[in-house]
Design an enzyme around this catalytic site. Structure first.
Site, PDB file in Angstrom:
ATOM      1  N   PHE A   1     -32.617 -61.081 -73.577  1.00 35.23           N
ATOM      2  CA  PHE A   1     -31.383 -61.823 -73.253  1.00 35.23           C
ATOM      3  C   PHE A   1     -30.905 -62.659 -74.435  1.00 35.23           C
ATOM      4  O   PHE A   1     -30.286 -63.708 -74.268  1.00 35.23           O
ATOM      5  CB  PHE A   1     -31.586 -62.698 -72.004  1.00 35.23           C
TER       6      PHE A   1
ATOM      7  N   PHE B   1     -33.869 -60.510 -56.866  1.00 37.06           N
ATOM      8  CA  PHE B   1     -33.721 -60.555 -58.329  1.00 37.06           C
ATOM      9  C   PHE B   1     -33.441 -59.190 -58.945  1.00 37.06           C
ATOM     10  O   PHE B   1     -33.568 -59.025 -60.153  1.00 37.06           O
ATOM     11  CB  PHE B   1     -34.992 -61.163 -58.951  1.00 37.06           C
ATOM     12  N   LEU B   2     -33.081 -58.207 -58.111  1.00 36.48           N
ATOM     13  CA  LEU B   2     -32.861 -56.862 -58.673  1.00 36.48           C
ATOM     14  C   LEU B   2     -31.716 -56.880 -59.689  1.00 36.48           C
ATOM     15  O   LEU B   2     -30.818 -57.721 -59.619  1.00 36.48           O
ATOM     16  CB  LEU B   2     -32.564 -55.841 -57.575  1.00 36.48           C
TER      17      LEU B   2
ATOM     18  N   GLY C   1     -21.072 -60.538 -67.520  1.00 38.95           N
ATOM     19  CA  GLY C   1     -20.073 -60.388 -66.464  1.00 38.95           C
ATOM     20  C   GLY C   1     -20.780 -59.929 -65.213  1.00 38.95           C
ATOM     21  O   GLY C   1     -21.951 -60.243 -64.991  1.00 38.95           O
TER      22      GLY C   1
ATOM     23  N   LYS D   1     -22.004 -53.523 -67.309  1.00 40.30           N
ATOM     24  CA  LYS D   1     -23.239 -53.204 -68.036  1.00 40.30           C
ATOM     25  C   LYS D   1     -23.468 -51.703 -67.920  1.00 40.30           C
ATOM     26  O   LYS D   1     -22.886 -51.050 -67.028  1.00 40.30           O
ATOM     27  CB  LYS D   1     -24.424 -53.989 -67.478  1.00 40.30           C
TER      28      LYS D   1
ATOM     29  N   CYS E   1     -22.609 -61.276 -60.332  1.00 36.27           N
ATOM     30  CA  CYS E   1     -23.585 -62.351 -60.092  1.00 36.27           C
ATOM     31  C   CYS E   1     -23.468 -63.518 -61.070  1.00 36.27           C
ATOM     32  O   CYS E   1     -23.042 -64.592 -60.684  1.00 36.27           O
ATOM     33  CB  CYS E   1     -25.004 -61.786 -60.111  1.00 36.27           C
TER      34      CYS E   1
ATOM     35  N   GLU F   1     -28.709 -54.513 -61.380  1.00 36.18           N
ATOM     36  CA  GLU F   1     -28.004 -53.235 -61.253  1.00 36.18           C
ATOM     37  C   GLU F   1     -28.379 -52.359 -62.447  1.00 36.18           C
ATOM     38  O   GLU F   1     -28.549 -52.845 -63.553  1.00 36.18           O
ATOM     39  CB  GLU F   1     -26.494 -53.477 -61.193  1.00 36.18           C
TER      40      GLU F   1
ATOM     41  N   LYS G   1     -32.932 -68.854 -57.208  1.00 36.12           N
ATOM     42  CA  LYS G   1     -32.033 -67.787 -57.648  1.00 36.12           C
ATOM     43  C   LYS G   1     -30.924 -68.320 -58.571  1.00 36.12           C
ATOM     44  O   LYS G   1     -30.685 -67.770 -59.646  1.00 36.12           O
ATOM     45  CB  LYS G   1     -31.419 -67.106 -56.409  1.00 36.12           C
TER      46      LYS G   1
HETATM   47  N1  LIG Z   1     -25.473 -56.992 -56.949  1.00 38.17           N
HETATM   48  C1  LIG Z   1     -26.590 -57.501 -57.441  1.00 38.17           C
HETATM   49  O1  LIG Z   1     -27.113 -57.064 -58.470  1.00 38.17           O
HETATM   50  C2  LIG Z   1     -27.261 -58.667 -56.744  1.00 38.17           C
HETATM   51  C3  LIG Z   1     -28.551 -59.056 -57.150  1.00 38.17           C
HETATM   52  C4  LIG Z   1     -29.151 -60.147 -56.517  1.00 38.17           C
HETATM   53  C5  LIG Z   1     -28.461 -60.853 -55.554  1.00 38.17           C
HETATM   54  N2  LIG Z   1     -27.200 -60.470 -55.210  1.00 38.17           N
HETATM   55  C6  LIG Z   1     -26.506 -61.234 -54.164  1.00 38.17           C
HETATM   56  O2  LIG Z   1     -26.496 -60.421 -53.010  1.00 38.17           O
HETATM   57  C7  LIG Z   1     -25.310 -60.653 -52.243  1.00 38.17           C
HETATM   58  C8  LIG Z   1     -24.603 -59.329 -52.048  1.00 38.17           C
HETATM   59  O3  LIG Z   1     -24.190 -58.855 -53.299  1.00 38.17           O
HETATM   60  P1  LIG Z   1     -23.630 -57.378 -53.507  1.00 38.17           P
HETATM   61  O4  LIG Z   1     -23.449 -57.203 -54.966  1.00 38.17           O
HETATM   62  O5  LIG Z   1     -24.474 -56.421 -52.743  1.00 38.17           O
HETATM   63  O6  LIG Z   1     -22.207 -57.534 -52.780  1.00 38.17           O
HETATM   64  P2  LIG Z   1     -21.249 -56.396 -52.207  1.00 38.17           P
HETATM   65  O7  LIG Z   1     -19.922 -57.009 -52.120  1.00 38.17           O
HETATM   66  O8  LIG Z   1     -21.457 -55.151 -53.018  1.00 38.17           O
HETATM   67  O9  LIG Z   1     -21.818 -56.084 -50.753  1.00 38.17           O
HETATM   68  C9  LIG Z   1     -21.656 -56.911 -49.634  1.00 38.17           C
HETATM   69  C10 LIG Z   1     -21.539 -56.013 -48.398  1.00 38.17           C
HETATM   70  O10 LIG Z   1     -21.563 -56.820 -47.228  1.00 38.17           O
HETATM   71  C11 LIG Z   1     -20.662 -56.251 -46.280  1.00 38.17           C
HETATM   72  N3  LIG Z   1     -20.298 -57.248 -45.268  1.00 38.17           N
HETATM   73  C12 LIG Z   1     -19.318 -58.184 -45.318  1.00 38.17           C
HETATM   74  N4  LIG Z   1     -19.270 -58.879 -44.164  1.00 38.17           N
HETATM   75  C13 LIG Z   1     -20.234 -58.360 -43.349  1.00 38.17           C
HETATM   76  C14 LIG Z   1     -20.675 -58.639 -42.033  1.00 38.17           C
HETATM   77  N5  LIG Z   1     -20.121 -59.621 -41.324  1.00 38.17           N
HETATM   78  N6  LIG Z   1     -21.696 -57.913 -41.535  1.00 38.17           N
HETATM   79  C15 LIG Z   1     -22.276 -56.937 -42.247  1.00 38.17           C
HETATM   80  N7  LIG Z   1     -21.886 -56.621 -43.516  1.00 38.17           N
HETATM   81  C16 LIG Z   1     -20.883 -57.324 -44.050  1.00 38.17           C
HETATM   82  C17 LIG Z   1     -19.489 -55.795 -47.137  1.00 38.17           C
HETATM   83  O11 LIG Z   1     -18.673 -54.855 -46.477  1.00 38.17           O
HETATM   84  C18 LIG Z   1     -20.229 -55.216 -48.350  1.00 38.17           C
HETATM   85  O12 LIG Z   1     -20.524 -53.842 -48.208  1.00 38.17           O
HETATM   86  C19 LIG Z   1     -24.518 -61.703 -53.036  1.00 38.17           C
HETATM   87  O13 LIG Z   1     -24.815 -62.962 -52.547  1.00 38.17           O
HETATM   88  C20 LIG Z   1     -25.049 -61.533 -54.446  1.00 38.17           C
HETATM   89  O14 LIG Z   1     -24.882 -62.698 -55.214  1.00 38.17           O
HETATM   90  C21 LIG Z   1     -26.592 -59.383 -55.761  1.00 38.17           C
END
Ligand SMILES: NC(=O)c1ccc[n+]([C@@H]2O[C@H](COP(=O)([O-])OP(=O)(O)OC[C@H]3O[C@@H](n4cnc5c(N)ncnc54)[C@H](O)[C@@H]3O)[C@@H](O)[C@H]2O)c1
Length: 437
Positions: free
Chosen positions: A251, A151-152, A259, A324, A262, A154, A206
């Protein structure tokens, strides 16, 4: 505990650093060469306050190392966190889970019999069961998979990882639950609730949480549409309804909408998954939530056209392009979308952002990069504030001097003080408010 964190994007890089800070021995796995080499040299490949300092600290102590793929060292880990991306598919609302399946299959070829895998990516409900089946087939034994949604936020990602408001864990097996309790023990000792669930509920927590948050934002933006034609003020309305504890003020700020990587893709993936499950009508309202959100972008473009008429060759400065403040994430950024649309209508658009111009790289060359606010504002006929960075909130109208002859500003985030801008001779248009002079 020896753990691996697989996929080092916004979520994984933060999680890896947080786990190392808790005292675990962490191996981060990232196949993207440029991301990997940045991390190896102590650089976070995106902007997240405080993360780079924390990364350097744990790298120095040797508790966090990075590699491009699994090897014997990562195979020996007791716990593996899956943090890879689940973006929207190009041709549908559904989530692209192929990266999660690929990462899980790669891991399954290495995993040890007693290790636990905790999925942290946001996935459609039912994905974990399919992953478990797939991994078990490859490993040749029943892989112990759990789901541990993240739930972090950015902008405050590290703080949120170290001091979450809850830890949610879905398991099929007590051993997985106790492994996750153990890894989070230092956080749990501070009184953070640990919510133990079945796996489908954990997956759903989630998407349900993000759907609720998106609904709250689109609700107040729907009120803004009504306010704009009825003489009401959405900011005052939100304040008044937010006093009700059942509603709350968070919110509930109207503006140019949500945007990022997520909320938009998560509600769309939820719509797609519910349809697959035969209960599409249960979350049909999320289509309206999405549309209300996107209509706010249309509204800004419409306001610009109402005032400037033909946008061709009109100079416009856009303040903020990240989705954001305190982030350089441009994924589905409302402000960047508006900038591109204004540019497509012929305007000469300059964009300014305290952090995100690097992330923009050489994409969208039609947008001029403003090296500072003053340079971007020179001869502009309109300023659009699209991301509420603190330096924009405190901007003084006098700081523009005579650079902006037209003195017209659209506040897309309702952060500017209407009275002082108007007193300084500006026409200020605030979304959802009838304050225009
Ligand atoms: N960004 C957020 O604030 C946030 C918060 C909660 C949940 N999430 C969820 O977390 C997940 C990741 O989000 P994100 O924003 O970090 O995405 P991101 O695209 O920034 O990062 C994903 C990473 O996974 C790597 N990757 C791809 N295929 C791979 C593999 N086979 N093995 C190892 N690494 C691999 C990519 O190169 C990339 O660096 C999503 O499902 C997202 O919905 C994100």
């Amino acid at each position: 505990m020896k753990i691996s964190v697989i996929g080092l994007g916004y979520l994984g890089a933060t999680h890896a650093v947080a786990m190392a800070k808790l005292g675990h021995e962490v191996i981060g796995i990232e196949p993207d060469e440029s991301r990997l080499s940045a991390l190896q040299s102590g650089k976070v490949p995106f902007f997240e306050p405080g993360l780079e300092e924390a990364l350097l600290e744990v790298q120095k102590s040797g508790t966090l190392t990075f590699q491009s793929a699994h090897d014997e060292a990562s195979a020996a880990c007791e716990l593996h966190f899956l943090c890879v991306g689940t973006p929207q598919l190009a041709d549908s609302n559904a989530a692209d889970t192929s990266h999660v399946f690929a990462a899980a299959s790669e891991l399954a070829a290495f995993i040890s019999l007693d290790a636990v895998v905790a999925g942290k990516s946001t996935v459609p409900v039912g994905t974990a069961q399919q992953l478990k089946d797939e991994m078990s087939k490859i490993a040749g034994f029943e892989v112990n998979l759990a789901w541990n949604p993240e739930f972090l936020r950015e902008g405050t990602a590290l703080e949120d990882s170290l001091k979450p408001d809850r830890i949610v864990v879905g398991t099929w097996d007590r051993e997985a639950e106790s492994k996750l309790r153990e890894v989070y023990q230092p956080i749990l000792e501070t009184g953070t609730p640990f919510i133990s669930l079945d796996v489908p509920t954990a997956e759903l927590v989630k998407v349900a949480a993000n759907s609720f948050l998106a609904t709250k934002i689109s609700f107040i933006n729907a009120m803004a549409e009504v306010a704009e034609v009825s003489g009401a003020d959405t900011v005052a309305l939100a304040e008044a309804i937010g006093f009700d504890e059942r509603i709350g003020k968070k919110f509930l700020r109207n503006g140019v909408g949500f945007g990022g990587g997520c909320l938009p893709k998560d509600i769309r993936a939820f719509i797609a998954r519910a349809e697959e499950l035969g209960v599409g009508s249960a979350v049909d309202f999320l289509k309206d939530i999405d549309e209300v959100n996107l209509r706010r972008r249309d509204r800004v473009v419409e306001l610009a056209r109402q005032d400037l008429k033909d946008l061709r060759d009109k100079r416009i400065l856009v303040l903020g392009i990240s989705f954001k403040p305190d982030s350089d994430d441009l994924r589905d950024s409302p402000s960047l979308d508006v900038a591109l649309r204004l540019s497509a209508l012929g305007a000469k658009v300059a964009v300014h952002d305290p952090m995100a111009l690097g992330a923009l790289g050489d994409r969208h060359p039609e947008l001029e990069r403003a090296k500072d606010i003053e340079a971007g504002a020179k001869d502009a006929e309109l300023i659009f504030l699209g991301t509420e960075w603190s330096e924009y909130k405190s901007i003084e109208p006098a700081s523009f001097g005579d650079l902006v002859a037209n003195k017209l500003i659209i506040d897309g985030r309702n952060v500017l003080d209407v009275v002082s801008w108007q007193a300084a001779g500006w026409r200020l248009i605030a979304l959802g408010r009838n304050v225009h002079n």
